[in-house]
Write an enzyme that holds these catalytic residues in place. Structure first.
Site, PDB file in Angstrom:
ATOM      1  N   PHE A 156      -9.462   6.605   7.700  1.00 36.72           N
ATOM      2  CA  PHE A 156      -8.075   6.703   7.245  1.00 36.72           C
ATOM      3  C   PHE A 156      -7.632   8.163   7.165  1.00 36.72           C
ATOM      4  CE2 PHE A 156      -4.606   4.346   4.951  1.00 36.72           C
ATOM      5  CZ  PHE A 156      -4.582   3.268   5.809  1.00 36.72           C
ATOM      6  N   GLU A 194      -3.492  -8.519   4.836  1.00 37.41           N
ATOM      7  CA  GLU A 194      -3.522  -7.589   5.966  1.00 37.41           C
ATOM      8  C   GLU A 194      -4.384  -6.421   5.520  1.00 37.41           C
ATOM      9  OE1 GLU A 194      -3.185  -4.440   7.870  1.00 37.41           O
ATOM     10  OE2 GLU A 194      -1.054  -4.340   7.345  1.00 37.41           O
ATOM     11  N   SER A 203      -7.092  -2.470   1.335  1.00 41.58           N
ATOM     12  CA  SER A 203      -8.481  -2.417   1.780  1.00 41.58           C
ATOM     13  C   SER A 203      -9.117  -3.802   1.811  1.00 41.58           C
ATOM     14  CB  SER A 203      -9.295  -1.505   0.859  1.00 41.58           C
ATOM     15  OG  SER A 203      -9.521  -2.134  -0.386  1.00 41.58           O
ATOM     16  N   PHE A 250      -8.296  12.898   0.460  1.00 47.30           N
ATOM     17  CA  PHE A 250      -8.684  14.168   1.063  1.00 47.30           C
ATOM     18  C   PHE A 250     -10.204  14.341   1.024  1.00 47.30           C
ATOM     19  CE2 PHE A 250      -9.842  18.623   0.571  1.00 47.30           C
ATOM     20  CZ  PHE A 250      -9.181  19.246   1.608  1.00 47.30           C
ATOM     21  N   GLU A 268       0.553   2.770  -6.930  1.00 40.65           N
ATOM     22  CA  GLU A 268       0.758   3.776  -7.978  1.00 40.65           C
ATOM     23  C   GLU A 268       0.987   5.165  -7.393  1.00 40.65           C
ATOM     24  OE1 GLU A 268      -3.694   3.530  -7.252  1.00 40.65           O
ATOM     25  OE2 GLU A 268      -1.981   2.156  -7.350  1.00 40.65           O
ATOM     26  N   GLU A 298     -13.955   2.849   8.150  1.00 43.23           N
ATOM     27  CA  GLU A 298     -12.556   3.248   8.221  1.00 43.23           C
ATOM     28  C   GLU A 298     -12.359   4.566   7.476  1.00 43.23           C
ATOM     29  OE1 GLU A 298      -8.291   0.976   7.913  1.00 43.23           O
ATOM     30  OE2 GLU A 298      -9.736   0.610   6.311  1.00 43.23           O
ATOM     31  N   ASN A 330       0.526   3.855   2.422  1.00 48.14           N
ATOM     32  CA  ASN A 330       0.662   4.583   3.690  1.00 48.14           C
ATOM     33  C   ASN A 330       2.001   4.359   4.383  1.00 48.14           C
ATOM     34  OD1 ASN A 330      -0.238   1.926   4.128  1.00 48.14           O
ATOM     35  ND2 ASN A 330      -1.190   2.444   6.076  1.00 48.14           N
ATOM     36  N   CYS A 371      -3.795   1.484   9.223  1.00 42.53           N
ATOM     37  CA  CYS A 371      -4.880   0.497   9.233  1.00 42.53           C
ATOM     38  C   CYS A 371      -5.331   0.139  10.643  1.00 42.53           C
ATOM     39  CB  CYS A 371      -4.453  -0.756   8.484  1.00 42.53           C
ATOM     40  SG  CYS A 371      -2.901  -1.468   9.097  1.00 42.53           S
ATOM     41  N   PRO A 405       0.817  -1.217   0.000  1.00 39.77           N
ATOM     42  CA  PRO A 405       0.000   0.000   0.000  1.00 39.77           C
ATOM     43  C   PRO A 405       0.850   1.266   0.000  1.00 39.77           C
ATOM     44  CG  PRO A 405       0.224  -0.776   2.234  1.00 39.77           C
ATOM     45  CD  PRO A 405       1.019  -1.727   1.377  1.00 39.77           C
ATOM     46  N   GLY A 417      -8.184  -3.825   6.395  1.00 40.43           N
ATOM     47  CA  GLY A 417      -8.596  -2.629   7.121  1.00 40.43           C
ATOM     48  C   GLY A 417      -8.908  -2.879   8.585  1.00 40.43           C
ATOM     49  N   LYS A 436       4.377  -5.426  -6.538  1.00 32.28           N
ATOM     50  CA  LYS A 436       3.754  -4.230  -7.104  1.00 32.28           C
ATOM     51  C   LYS A 436       3.661  -3.153  -6.035  1.00 32.28           C
ATOM     52  CE  LYS A 436      -0.549  -2.872  -7.525  1.00 32.28           C
ATOM     53  NZ  LYS A 436      -0.410  -1.395  -7.401  1.00 32.28           N
ATOM     54  N   PRO A 453      -6.258  -2.626 -10.731  1.00 33.53           N
ATOM     55  CA  PRO A 453      -7.090  -3.383 -11.681  1.00 33.53           C
ATOM     56  C   PRO A 453      -6.309  -3.988 -12.846  1.00 33.53           C
ATOM     57  CG  PRO A 453      -8.132  -1.301 -11.099  1.00 33.53           C
ATOM     58  CD  PRO A 453      -6.739  -1.247 -10.550  1.00 33.53           C
TER      59      PRO A 453
END
Length: 540
Positions: free
Chosen positions: A440, A307, A285, A389, A234, A438, A208, A341, A206, A309, A231, A265
């Protein structure tokens, strides 16, 4: 994350001035707080003129078979500075064709290359050299992480990068201690078990905690002798590409680690559904985790660890030291801009101290320092991007509309970037979205409870089960709660303690399997039983 607790790392490595203005990180420090109006103008001014990061972006391509290459399509994706929304760099955008190339390289490296056939000691030495290189480039790596992610530079350079170094050394130590067993049989047979690497591992991390999730994933996989297609998010590809180059500098053979930047995706789905990927590990997620589990099952039934949320309760019990509880609850929620998380996003406070707690939690939020994460003493930087945001602002609006009391914050800071005021709600009810979903983000929801039976029931009344915090001076209360809470981690009078040896993972829809520690090794090993007939054995 590392052998030293975040709080001890900061308290030892930061100056007293910086530490007092950063965050307590789980310490039971008491601070004098005075409630005041949030200084929007001053904070806005602090985020309008961003500091130039002390680092260059040198790695923007995909890493396949030991070489940095362009995406097969030639496409790139922009990675943005959360402080401004401006483009930092254009990074190669991998898709299914690039995943195929990476998997082929990883398969060749596993089946024909030197990595699985090396002695465990040789693999250990490469990982140790890698850790030394991370340590050498600590500040450069931290600067990339802050620039791409928005987290405070002091947090990245003094806590997270050293924690990555520690974790890689931890798994290097495991490399030559992985072995099978012998077992008795009811007859003339010799029985042994072999612990073998699974093969080609797909890993999806992820945005974060890009560096730490990179380490959590590759550490045990490489220690066990696997090859990897990883991966990145992005949104935050830069630091992973940088440290992947260091790993090859340390002597990692080509094809053992392949790093693809791309979207879920396309690139992520290609990993999860690939017929030649033997195992997939994902952090992100819950909804995406479900999709990955389905794709893995429909392809080659590859094993999966997830692992996911959380909506973790932080329970402040009757008789608690309110000042210390406020500081720890503040850290449990606001750390890393609330983008964690296991954040303690449901703050349950006993009714006997509720009003005092709310007033002091409000004062603490109003005094939280928000601004350019490259500035010294900053506790909170921007959120990751405009999507996150807007999601957070939507939840804040929902909290107000549902009848919760907005005690502090609730608005954006400045006109550039994705800064949000530290926000506190009181009089929150269990059925409100801010208490159920959640967020976040930097939004603290404070709920009132009457007794232990009530708070146990309410804390467990969620689809999630990642973590929980308990703040109490009563050992019996602590023991009751730790056993009753249906979560993977319970922190008692502390929070977010992530030493390398401590397992981390969730109950229920917060995931399956465990990261870190000895438990993570089983995710990357197969167990083979070997039974040999014996002729006239001297003993059985």
């Amino acid at each position: 994350m590392a052998s030293l607790v975040m709080c001890r790392q900061l308290s030892r490595s930061l100056s007293s001035a910086s530490a007092s203005s950063l965050f307590s990180i789980g310490r039971n420090a008491t601070r004098s707080r005075v409630s005041c109006k949030y200084s929007t103008a001053a904070a806005a001014a602090a985020v309008e003129d961003p500091i130039t990061p002390p680092v260059n972006v040198n790695f923007k391509q995909l890493l396949i078979d030991g070489k940095f290459v362009n995406a097969a399509s030639g496409k790139t994706l922009p990675t943005l500075d959360p402080r401004t929304g401006d483009v930092i760099a254009h990074v190669a955008e991998g898709d299914a064709e690039d995943i195929n190339r990476a998997v082929a390289a990883a398969r060749k490296a596993f089946d024909e290359g030197p990595w699985p056939k090396m002695t465990a000691y040789e693999r250990q030495r490469i990982l140790l050299r890698f850790a030394d290189l991370i340590e050498k480039h600590n500040d450069e790596i931290a600067a990339l992480e802050t620039w791409d992610n928005g987290k405070p530079y002091e947090q990245a350079t003094k806590v997270e990068v050293p924690m990555m170094t520690r974790l890689i050394r931890y798994y290097a130590g495991w490399a030559d201690k992985i072995h099978g067993l012998t077992a008795p049989a009811d007859g003339p047979y010799h029985v042994e078990t072999l612990h073998e690497p699974i093969g080609v591992v797909g890993q999806i991390i992820p945005w974060n905690f890009p560096l730490l999730m990179f380490a959590w994933k590759i550490g045990p996989a490489l220690a066990c002798g696997n090859t990897i297609v990883l991966k990145t998010s992005e949104l935050t590809p830069l630091s992973a590409l940088f440290v992947a180059n260091l790993l090859h500098e340390a002597g990692l053979p080509p094809g053992v680690l392949n790093v693809i930047s791309g979207f879920g995706p396309t690139a992520g789905a290609a990993i999860a559904s690939h017929m030649d990927v033997d195992k997939v590990a994902f952090t992100g997620s819950t909804n995406t985790g479900k999709a990955i589990l389905e794709m893995a099952a429909k392809s080659n039934l590859k094993s999966v660890t997830l692992e996911l949320g959380g909506k973790s309760p932080f329970i402040v019990c009757e008789g608690a030291d309110v000042d210390k509880a406020v500081e720890l609850a503040h850290f449990a929620l606001f750390f890393n801009q609330g983008q964690c998380c296991c954040a303690g996003s449901r703050t349950f406070v006993h009714e006997s101290i509720y009003d005092e707690f709310v007033e002091k939690a409000k004062a603490r939020a109003l005094n939280r320092t928000v601004g350019d994460p490259f500035k010294g003493g900053i506790e909170q930087g921007p959120q990751i991007d405009t999507k996150q945001f807007k999601k957070i602002m939507k939840y804040i609006k929902s909290g107000v509309e549902s009848g919760a009391t907005l005690e502090a914050g609730g608005d954006r800071l400045g006109n550039k970037g994705y800064y949000i005021q530290p926000t506190v709600f009181s009089n929150v009810k269990d059925n409100m979205l801010i208490a159920k979903e959640e967020i976040f983000g930097p939004v603290q929801s404070i709920l009132k409870f009457r007794d232990l039976d009530e708070v146990i029931r309410r804390a467990n009344d969620t689809h999630y089960g990642l973590g929980a915090g308990v703040f109490t001076q009563n050992i019996d209360t602590a023991q009751t709660l730790t056993r009753a809470l249906r979560v993977g981690s319970v922190w008692v009078n502390c929070f977010d303690i992530f030493d390398a040896a401590i397992p981390f993972g969730g109950y229920k829809m917060s995931g399956q399997g465990r990261e870190k520690g000895i438990y993570s090794l089983s995710n990357y090993l197969q167990v083979k039983a070997v039974i040999t007939s014996l002729k006239n054995p001297a003993w059985l």
